[in-house]
Write a protein that holds these residues in place. Structure first.
Motif, short mmCIF file in Angstrom:
data_model
loop_
_atom_site.label_atom_id
_atom_site.label_comp_id
_atom_site.label_asym_id
_atom_site.label_seq_id
_atom_site.Cartn_x
_atom_site.Cartn_y
_atom_site.Cartn_z
N HIS A 148 0.81 -1.22 0.00
CA HIS A 148 0.00 0.00 0.00
C HIS A 148 0.84 1.26 0.00
CE1 HIS A 148 -3.55 2.28 -0.29
NE2 HIS A 148 -2.86 3.14 0.41
N HIS A 167 -6.82 -3.39 3.72
CA HIS A 167 -7.90 -3.35 2.72
C HIS A 167 -7.60 -4.22 1.50
CE1 HIS A 167 -6.01 0.60 0.98
NE2 HIS A 167 -5.47 -0.45 0.40
N HIS A 168 -6.38 -4.73 1.39
CA HIS A 168 -6.10 -5.62 0.27
C HIS A 168 -6.54 -7.05 0.54
CE1 HIS A 168 -3.99 -2.65 -2.11
NE2 HIS A 168 -3.55 -2.18 -0.96
CU CU Z 1 -3.90 -0.23 -0.70
#
Ligand code: CU
Ligand code: HEM
Ligand code: CU
Lengths: 285, 687
Positions: free
Chosen positions: B292, B341-342
């Motif tokens: 990220h 969030h991945h």
């Molecule tokens: Cu991300």
């Protein structure tokens, strides 16, 4: 894609609502950018030129305020959505239990004490269902788009997914969405939501012995054999979860160019395509 | 085991085609052939033209930050060509009747190399190159703090890219996507050398990037012109500062995760295997702990570019400097707090998902603010739509769409229904093509004269912009649609008839992007051919605002004849407003520049050999390579004769020469900016 069950319907509703909530902050940009580009262009633009204008308290308040407000709204909504639709929370009283084992490139479904099936998931209508999911071999993602969003299936671990089936009988499909090698496009299964009577009849259908399933499941990459088997002994799924190697012979997902297995997969793909070219499959919504 | 480790005949690109002729192996052989022939053609060209020597002495041995930057950008462009071609092949595969002309494996190799190349060998070198060229010039520095290390970073990155290219000729690349999740990439399921290619090519560049990050950061802290406070820096320098911090902290988890994977594969460790107490979720965690922040490494420099290009071509001061700086800092800090969030779908508790979902949405706030800042910079300006400005405006408009879908994906319940689908693929391309490539294209069009002394052709530049823009919408809007219909990513073929028309549009879009890329190649070609008429020797061809434009074009090797006096945030604008056409010199003093040296190239070469040997398990060669690498560094460390002096007198002459050029350059109006009348130094003080 039209949802068949309440979970998928909820997901779709959230998707639309989030899209709409983003518009108040996005439309000013989408409309404003071309408008500013026209109005302030050097040749022929009508806007007033003010080369030192570089700060405005009012604008700062509106920008930071608007962005923060949007954030607060979508953040608040998210909290509600996530708590309301936790895949780990049963969608009704006493959900029916189905145990799922994903493997290269097939799915085993165990209805504890009743039946075991490969690549075929039959569920009674309008019923809450809880899936316990694990995998052998590579990681997979268990997904029945028209009923509920996906959850990973991982070797050595158990995950859960809850959903309620459609109110009326329906047919759809589920699949693995996490790339896992040579027969990934075939890594799917049929989902039949049937009436309670049909479901009872399904449980009574003739079955093959489980030992046969266990042996073949280990060996074959793509499944073309029978679909229904006697259920395994109690606690079998938990054993597989703790020791995934017991259901997989550790075959490679990447095959050397001339491996006999590769040949079989190619044939399976061809066969599958032949079938699906003559048969309408899936939904086109 | 032989000295050549696991290498055998079947690994040579052409052999599988003869043992098992098919379209799929044919394409693989063709791709390998292109690499081999391309390399041969370059060598022949260099020999025929007698360019080996100048190449060595002017480029390969250089420690000049501008030239290093240029080499990075050239690397990025070469790899971009491969990445886009692969994308077009994938698009063609999906529109041809199922099961298409590629095997599932071959298609997997394509999306894996495409993703890996685009992120690590297009995006990273591109932004590193632009930072290398521009940042020192914007803070009044003469070079990076560590010029030698800078060159080592460069050659390590090139080594990594060379390995990915080599995988077309020798052996195979990995098939598990750019994320390479185990257990799929473990030794059991992926026994061939593909994953090792991924591990070691990334290993080289990620070390290179970490070193670059350190270099950028120290340069900004130590080398700013006297009197320049942090809050006097350009927004691009701020973006670099934040990017550098992210590079230092984010590359590490990737390096560690991939080395752990290597230990799993080659040394029987079980970090990520389920049955021996390992857990593959640790890989996902570490990968995205890098991944990220990585996307912000990719995007922040482009944000910096837009913050330079937009004020210049709006003829106006940037709106909300302080606001922009704090938004950049906020993004950099927050980028470390959202990696979960991945994998919302990995079965963690709802509370955890909700918290990370909401954390992700907070990043939308500073990002949204920045977009409005750029719009308000254009507001009340006088906009000139050069190629760089077109890319910037196109970015603002297109990026917002990616922002909308990004906030949607940040809601875990929506992510359940879109994860691993083409909707996600559309989203990240929607962020990366405008938010990265458009920024880099704008940067190249804008700053090109600093390096080469002439402008790029505007006509072909504008054409390339429109092709990219239209191509982007064509290639990715359809993917949003079929993604919502439930089409998964990484699928070799679809049997669903409803997807077909969308896939055809996506194919046409990809072809249009390819045309855009071709237009850019033509743009460079045409510009080089007409360079005489595009020369801007007096510098500052766009009435720019940063101090880099106070220099002549091309910028001399020592950058500044005297370090500029920082009277305000925009001293060059002040000078121009006071009617000056050159900045007043401060004090002429002798300076030292590092001598060119072939050592960084050798270090990179040996490191690449080491990595190649690791891939094919040639342990002896690997050991020798590893030791040699450090021996080279040691030898260099004992070298005391590494500087050369530029005397104050030479600097004064350089300054006077530049002044004479400026004085003999006729003043023209901004309206003639894109014509051949522009020889540099346009000023429009009287509006
Ligand atoms: Cu991300
Ligand atoms: C220039 C036009 C581009 C086109 C037409 C294109 C097309 C594609 C396609 C067809 C895929 C495979 C999708 C699938 O999984 O089915 C893909 C994946 C991907 N692309 Fe691109 N792409 C482009 C540019 C870029 C750029 C600029 C980047 C990043 C800087 C990028 C990064 C990726 C990544 C990370 C993946 C995922 C690979 C994986 O699944 O592991 N692409 N792209
Ligand atoms: Cu897990």
């Amino acid at each position: 894609m039209t949802p068949l069950g309440p979970v998928a319907a909820g997901e779709r509703a959230h998707l639309i609502s989030f899209f709409l909530w983003m518009l108040p902050i996005s439309l000013p940009i989408l409309i404003g950018t071309p408008w500013i580009a026209m109005r302030y262009r050097r040749q022929g633009g009508k806007g007033k030129y003010d080369p030192t204008w570089s700060h405005s308290v009012a604008a700062e308040v509106v920008i930071w305020g608007g962005a923060t407000l949007t954030f607060l709204i979508v953040g608040w909504l998210t909290w509600g959505h996530v708590m309301g639709e936790d895949p780990y929370k049963a969608t009704g009283k006493e959900p029916m239990h189905v145990k799922v084992i994903g493997s290269e490139w097939k799915w085993m479904f165990i209805y504890p004490g009743k039946v075991a099936a490969v690549n075929r998931l039959v569920l009674p209508e309008n019923t809450p269902v809880e899936f316990d999911i694990t995998a052998t071999g590579a990681m997979q993602s268990f997904w029945i788009p028209r009923l509920a969003g996906q959850i990973y299936a991982m070797p050595g671990m158990g995950t859960k997914m809850n959903l309620t089936t459609s109110e009326d009988p329906s047919q759809t499909y589920g699949f693995n969405s996490q790339f896992n090698g040579a027969a990934f496009p075939l890594n799917k299964f049929e989902v039949d939501v049937v009436s309670q009577e049909q479901f009872d009849a399904f449980l009574q259908e003739p079955k093959h012995p489980f030992a046969q399933l266990e042996k073949a499941f280990k060996k074959t990459a793509t499944w073309s054999g029978p679909e229904l088997f006697e259920p395994p002994e109690k606690g079998y799924w938990g054993k597989v979860m703790m020791n995934p190697d017991m259901l997989s012979d550790g075959g490679a997902a990447i095959l050397p160019d001339h491996a006999p297995e590769q040949k079989k997969i190619d044939d399976a793909i061809r066969e599958e395509l032949h079938v699906s070219q003559n048969q309408h499959q899936g939904d086109a919504q | 085991m032989s000295i050549l480790g696991s290498l055998d005949w079947n690994d040579i690109f052409i052999v599988p085609f003869f043992t098992d002729p098919s379209l799929s192996t044919g394409i693989a052989a063709g791709a390998g052939g292109i690499v081999v022939l391309g390399a041969l053609a370059v060598m022949v060209l260099l020999t025929v033209k007698g360019w080996w020597k100048p190449l060595w002495s002017n480029w390969i041995t250089t420690l000049d930050h501008k030239k290093i930057g240029v080499i990075y950008i050239v690397l990025a462009l070469i790899m971009l060509i491969r990445g886009v071609l692969e994308a077009v092949v994938m698009r063609a595969q999906q529109v041809s009747p199922a099961p298409g002309f590629l095997s599932v494996e071959h298609h997997a190799e394509l999306f894996s190399t495409h993703g890996t190349i685009m992120i690590f060998f297009v995006a990273m070198p591109f932004l590193t190159g632009v930072i290398n060229v521009v940042m020192p010039l914007q803070i009044g520095a003469r070079d990076m703090e560590f010029p030698f290390m800078n060159a080592v970073s460069l050659w390590l990155s090139i080594g990594g890219a060379a390995l990915v290219m080599a995988s077309l000729v020798v052996g195979h690349f990995e098939t598990g996507g750019w994320t390479a999740y185990p257990p799929y990439t473990g030794i059991k399921l992926s026994p061939n050398e593909g994953v090792d290619y991924w591990i070691w090519s990334l290993g080289l560049t990620s070390v290179g990037s970490t070193l670059s990050g350190i270099n950028f950061l120290v340069t900004i802290y130590k080398q700013r012109a006297p009197g320049m406070k942090l809050f006097d820096m350009s927004i691009f320098a701020w973006a670099t500062l934040c990017t550098a911090i992210l590079m230092i902290f984010a590359m590490m988890p990737l390096t560690v995760a991939s080395l752990m994977l290597a230990l799993d594969r080659q040394a029987g460790f079980h970090f990520f295997t389920a049955t021996q107490g390992g857990n593959m979720m640790n890989f996902a965690n570490m990968f995205w702990l890098f991944g990220h922040p990585e996307v912000y490494i990719l995007i922040l420099p482009a944000f910096g570019v837009f913050s330079e290009v937009i004020p210049t071509f709006s003829g106006k001061k940037i709106y909300g400097y302080t606001s922009l700086v704090w938004a950049t800092i906020a993004i950099a800090v927050l980028s470390f707090t959202v990696w979960v969030h991945h994998f919302f779908t990995m079965g963690q508790t709802a509370h955890l998902n909700a918290i990370f979902g909401i954390a992700t949405m907070t990043i939308g706030v500073p990002t949204g603010v920045k977009v409005f800042n750029w719009m308000l910079t254009m507001w009340r300006g006088k906009l000139r739509f050069s190629t760089a400005m077109l890319f910037s405006t196109g970015f603002i408009f297109t990026f917002v769409i990616g922002g909308i879908t990004g906030v949607m994906l940040a809601n875990p319940t929506i992510d359940f229904a879109t994860h691993n689908s083409l909707f996600l693929v559309a989203h990240f391309h929607n962020m990366l093509i405008p938010g990265l490539l458009f920024g880099m294209f704008a940067a190249v069009n804008y700053w090109f004269p600093l390096c080469f002394g002439f402008r790029l052709d505007e006509k072909w530049g504008r054409r390339s912009f429109w092709l990219w823009m239209i191509g982007f919408y064509g290639a990715f809007m359809p993917l949003y649609a079929i993604g919502l219909m439930g089409a998964p990513r990484r699928m070799a073929f679809f049997t669903e008839p409803a997807y077909f028309p969308w896939l055809v549009i996506a194919m046409l879009g990809a072809l249009c992007v390819l045309a855009g890329l071709t237009a850019q190649i033509i743009q460079v070609w045409v510009s080089v051919k007409n360079r005489e008429s595009l020369m801007v020797p007096a510098g500052d061809p766009w009435d720019g605002r940063g101090i880099e434009w106070s220099l002549g074009c091309p910028v001399p090797e020592y950058d500044f004849s005297t370090i500029p006096a920082m009277t305000s945030r925009e001293p060059w604008v002040d000078a121009k407003e006071a009617g000056k056409r050159v900045m007043d010199p401060t004090e002429f003093v002798d300076i030292h520049l590092p001598k060119p040296t072939g050592m960084p190239f050798l270090v990179g070469l040996v490191a690449t050999l080491f990595a190649f040997a690791m891939i094919f398990q040639m342990w002896l060669i690997a050991a020798v390579g590893f030791v040699a690498m450090w021996v080279l560094v040691l030898i260099r460390s004992y070298d005391t004769d590494w500087e050369e002096t530029v005397t104050a007198e030479e600097l004064r002459e350089g300054y006077e020469a530049h002044k004479r050029v400026v004085e003999s350059t006729p003043q023209i109006r901004l309206d003639d900016e894109f014509t051949t009348k522009n020889r540099g130094l346009i000023m429009e003080t009287q509006v």
